[in-house]
Scaffold this active site. Structure first.
Site, PDB file in Angstrom:
ATOM      1  N   HIS A 142      21.020  59.272   0.701  1.00  0.00           N
ATOM      2  CA  HIS A 142      22.565  59.158   0.976  1.00  0.00           C
ATOM      3  C   HIS A 142      23.058  57.942   0.700  1.00  0.00           C
ATOM      4  CE1 HIS A 142      25.770  60.224   3.797  1.00  0.00           C
ATOM      5  NE2 HIS A 142      26.016  58.869   3.691  1.00  0.00           N
ATOM      6  N   GLU A 143      22.550  56.797   1.154  1.00  0.00           N
ATOM      7  CA  GLU A 143      22.943  55.555   0.603  1.00  0.00           C
ATOM      8  C   GLU A 143      22.912  55.331  -0.933  1.00  0.00           C
ATOM      9  OE1 GLU A 143      24.954  53.870   2.508  1.00  0.00           O
ATOM     10  OE2 GLU A 143      24.548  55.184   4.261  1.00  0.00           O
ATOM     11  N   HIS A 159      25.657  56.911  -2.774  1.00  0.00           N
ATOM     12  CA  HIS A 159      26.791  56.159  -2.629  1.00  0.00           C
ATOM     13  C   HIS A 159      26.951  55.210  -3.817  1.00  0.00           C
ATOM     14  CE1 HIS A 159      28.529  58.055   0.815  1.00  0.00           C
ATOM     15  NE2 HIS A 159      27.799  57.496   1.599  1.00  0.00           N
TER      16      HIS A 159
END
Length: 230
Positions: free
Chosen positions: A24-25, A28
């Site tokens: 997820h990170e 980004h």
């Protein structure tokens, strides 16, 4: 739930949670980098190494406390947010939304992958003649993949709640006219407290459940479409 069973369940949940928040990170950071902001890369956050994304409280302490406190019924984790300098983005308002959406989209992709891996593992289990392999390896892996599916759907839905600093809040800010966007963005320092308040009041589930249902439908559609070509 006895301590041994609690530990077993926690062990099954740990890997899917770490994978979900790491990807997820990293998503980004990758999209921010592609759109002109090298901040995450320069700070060593454009990586799939979980250690770079682990936050002691959000990734370790709070999830374990929630898990033990709920007797294994609930666990939630978070990672250190990837730093993004929106001023470096080529089109800040549009790109802010794309960077924000990258995390939940990655979790949806992980959900779809989990479905197919689960099907493969179950097929191996059904055809296996090795009892040790089936019981001690394939069954735990299938439980991990099942948890990965549900957790990734949950974490995607949670992050899409339209309250800053969650991803959904950043998407909302990027879409609103400047005057309203500014007002919503001022909620960011208080967003965590607002979310906790909604959770304690029992209101948060009425917000997150419809988002989860939509994501589940998206996952199902993609699985069905991909399955036709396999």
């Amino acid at each position: 739930m006895d301590p041994v069973e609690l530990l077993r369940t926690l062990t099954i949940a740990v890997i899917p949670i770490v994978v979900a928040i790491t990807f997820h990170e990293a998503a980004h950071g990758l999209i921010a980098y592609k759109l002109g902001d090298p901040t995450a890369k320069e700070m060593g956050r454009l990586t799939l190494n979980p250690i770079a994304h682990i936050d002691l409280m959000g990734t370790v302490v709070i999830p374990i406390m929630l898990f033990i406190g709920s007797n294994g019924a609930f666990i939630f984790g978070s990672a250190k947010p990837v730093p993004v300098n929106f001023g470096n983005l080529k089109n800040p308002r549009r790109d802010m939304a794309l960077v924000a959406l990258a995390g939940p989209v990655m979790n949806i992709i992980l959900s779809i992958i989990s479905v197919f891996l689960f099907a493969i593992v179950r097929a191996m289990y059904n055809s296996s003649q090795d009892e040790f392999l089936a019981a001690k390896i394939l069954v735990p892996i299938s439980h991990m993949l099942s948890y990965s599916l549900s957790f990734n759907i949950f974490i995607a839905a949670f992050n899409l709640i339209p309250i800053p600093p969650l991803d959904g809040g950043r998407v909302l800010v990027s879409m609103l006219p400047y005057r309203f966007a500014y007002q919503v963005s001022k909620l960011e320092p208080y967003g965590t407290f607002i979310i906790l308040g909604l959770w304690f009041l029992g209101v948060l589930r009425f917000i997150i459940t419809p988002i989860q249902i939509i994501i589940q439908m998206i996952v199902q559609i993609f699985v069905e479409q991909i399955g036709r070509f396999m």
